[in-house]
Scaffold this motif. Structure first.
Motif, PDB file in Angstrom:
ATOM      1  N   PHE A 162      38.541  39.862  11.815  1.00 31.67           N
ATOM      2  CA  PHE A 162      39.386  39.701  12.911  1.00 31.67           C
ATOM      3  C   PHE A 162      38.941  38.478  13.468  1.00 31.67           C
ATOM      4  O   PHE A 162      37.982  37.801  13.354  1.00 31.67           O
ATOM      5  N   ILE A 163      40.133  38.217  14.595  1.00 33.55           N
ATOM      6  CA  ILE A 163      39.951  36.865  15.478  1.00 33.55           C
ATOM      7  C   ILE A 163      38.806  37.139  16.290  1.00 33.55           C
ATOM      8  O   ILE A 163      39.493  37.416  17.382  1.00 33.55           O
ATOM      9  N   PHE A 164      37.581  36.862  16.184  1.00 34.63           N
ATOM     10  CA  PHE A 164      36.690  37.335  17.185  1.00 34.63           C
ATOM     11  C   PHE A 164      36.890  36.693  18.430  1.00 34.63           C
ATOM     12  O   PHE A 164      36.623  37.475  19.554  1.00 34.63           O
ATOM     13  N   GLY A 165      37.361  35.479  18.477  1.00 33.22           N
ATOM     14  CA  GLY A 165      37.373  34.853  19.861  1.00 33.22           C
ATOM     15  C   GLY A 165      38.509  35.328  20.688  1.00 33.22           C
ATOM     16  O   GLY A 165      38.720  35.154  22.006  1.00 33.22           O
ATOM     17  N   THR A 166      39.309  36.194  20.122  1.00 33.57           N
ATOM     18  CA  THR A 166      40.343  36.836  21.017  1.00 33.57           C
ATOM     19  C   THR A 166      39.900  38.239  21.465  1.00 33.57           C
ATOM     20  O   THR A 166      40.925  38.714  22.141  1.00 33.57           O
TER      21      THR A 166
ATOM     22  N   ARG B 209      27.870  36.192  24.052  1.00 33.35           N
ATOM     23  CA  ARG B 209      28.448  35.744  22.640  1.00 33.35           C
ATOM     24  C   ARG B 209      28.552  34.496  22.383  1.00 33.35           C
ATOM     25  O   ARG B 209      28.374  33.572  23.069  1.00 33.35           O
ATOM     26  N   ASP B 210      28.711  34.173  20.954  1.00 34.88           N
ATOM     27  CA  ASP B 210      28.900  32.890  20.498  1.00 34.88           C
ATOM     28  C   ASP B 210      30.001  32.910  19.592  1.00 34.88           C
ATOM     29  O   ASP B 210      30.208  33.345  18.509  1.00 34.88           O
ATOM     30  N   ASN B 211      31.196  32.425  20.071  1.00 32.26           N
ATOM     31  CA  ASN B 211      32.465  32.705  19.294  1.00 32.26           C
ATOM     32  C   ASN B 211      32.573  31.839  18.105  1.00 32.26           C
ATOM     33  O   ASN B 211      33.187  32.101  16.978  1.00 32.26           O
ATOM     34  N   ALA B 212      31.818  30.606  18.100  1.00 29.81           N
ATOM     35  CA  ALA B 212      31.576  29.761  16.936  1.00 29.81           C
ATOM     36  C   ALA B 212      30.884  30.313  15.871  1.00 29.81           C
ATOM     37  O   ALA B 212      31.097  30.015  14.760  1.00 29.81           O
ATOM     38  N   LYS B 213      30.204  31.214  16.000  1.00 29.57           N
ATOM     39  CA  LYS B 213      29.316  32.343  15.058  1.00 29.57           C
ATOM     40  C   LYS B 213      29.654  33.539  15.057  1.00 29.57           C
ATOM     41  O   LYS B 213      29.310  34.352  14.174  1.00 29.57           O
ATOM     42  N   ASN B 214      30.964  34.047  15.662  1.00 28.73           N
ATOM     43  CA  ASN B 214      31.484  35.186  15.294  1.00 28.73           C
ATOM     44  C   ASN B 214      30.366  36.327  15.789  1.00 28.73           C
ATOM     45  O   ASN B 214      30.184  37.332  15.141  1.00 28.73           O
ATOM     46  N   THR B 215      29.600  36.239  16.846  1.00 31.85           N
ATOM     47  CA  THR B 215      28.506  37.057  16.993  1.00 31.85           C
ATOM     48  C   THR B 215      28.364  37.303  18.708  1.00 31.85           C
ATOM     49  O   THR B 215      28.542  36.504  19.414  1.00 31.85           O
TER      50      THR B 215
ATOM     51  N   LEU C 106      13.752  42.992  22.891  1.00 27.27           N
ATOM     52  CA  LEU C 106      14.368  42.922  21.765  1.00 27.27           C
ATOM     53  C   LEU C 106      15.599  42.265  22.025  1.00 27.27           C
ATOM     54  O   LEU C 106      16.139  42.258  23.082  1.00 27.27           O
ATOM     55  N   ARG C 107      16.056  41.603  20.724  1.00 26.89           N
ATOM     56  CA  ARG C 107      17.578  40.978  21.016  1.00 26.89           C
ATOM     57  C   ARG C 107      18.231  41.562  19.866  1.00 26.89           C
ATOM     58  O   ARG C 107      18.005  41.400  18.626  1.00 26.89           O
ATOM     59  N   LEU C 108      19.510  42.294  20.323  1.00 28.53           N
ATOM     60  CA  LEU C 108      20.267  42.852  19.133  1.00 28.53           C
ATOM     61  C   LEU C 108      21.420  41.564  18.918  1.00 28.53           C
ATOM     62  O   LEU C 108      21.816  41.246  19.697  1.00 28.53           O
ATOM     63  N   SER C 109      21.740  41.505  17.624  1.00 32.34           N
ATOM     64  CA  SER C 109      22.881  40.813  17.262  1.00 32.34           C
ATOM     65  C   SER C 109      24.081  41.462  16.649  1.00 32.34           C
ATOM     66  O   SER C 109      23.837  42.584  16.144  1.00 32.34           O
ATOM     67  N   CYS C 110      25.242  41.195  16.650  1.00 31.90           N
ATOM     68  CA  CYS C 110      26.573  41.908  16.120  1.00 31.90           C
ATOM     69  C   CYS C 110      27.276  40.844  15.482  1.00 31.90           C
ATOM     70  O   CYS C 110      28.021  40.008  16.195  1.00 31.90           O
ATOM     71  N   ALA C 111      27.247  40.748  14.086  1.00 38.32           N
ATOM     72  CA  ALA C 111      28.085  39.758  13.570  1.00 38.32           C
ATOM     73  C   ALA C 111      29.492  40.284  13.070  1.00 38.32           C
ATOM     74  O   ALA C 111      29.646  41.520  12.362  1.00 38.32           O
TER      75      ALA C 111
END
Length: 121
Positions: A26-30, A71-77, A17-22
């Protein structure tokens, strides 16, 4: 702040399984991100964590070699790829955020609502 976990479900032992968290609000990339899980009757436990830029990761011994956090900081995920699943992986999985990467459950500031993962034998 919102953390929306998804991707849980019912899978047979040995499956994936692949879980995602959007994330939003807040500034996700920090922020470092973590995945935790809680089985019925048990305390919430650390599963995996990743630093703000993805350069550092940590895993619980029980999932090392089977789970991968990314993580994908461009997608905040943030993601949790779970392979070779076992019945003992059955739990509600939560994502969480804090400034610095940590394996300590209570140190995380922001929490998502959780997604159920059930592994049948």
């Amino acid at each position: 702040v919102q953390l929306q976990a998804s991707g849980g479900g019912l899978v047979q032992a040995g499956g994936s399984l692949r879980l995602s968290c959007a994330a939003s609000g807040f500034i996700f990339g920090t922020y470092a991100m973590g995945w935790f899980r809680q089985a019925p009757g048990k305390e919430r436990e650390f599963v995996a964590a990743i630093s703000w830029n993805g350069g550092n990761m940590a895993y619980a011994d029980s999932v090392k070699g089977r789970f991968t956090i990314s993580r994908d900081n461009a997608k905040n995920t943030v993601y949790l790829q779970m392979n070779s699943l076992k019945p003992e992986d059955t739990a509600v999985y939560y994502c969480a955020a804090r400034r610095e990467m940590s394996v300590v459950v209570v140190s995380y500031n922001y929490w998502g609502q959780g997604t159920q993962v059930t592994v049948s034998s």
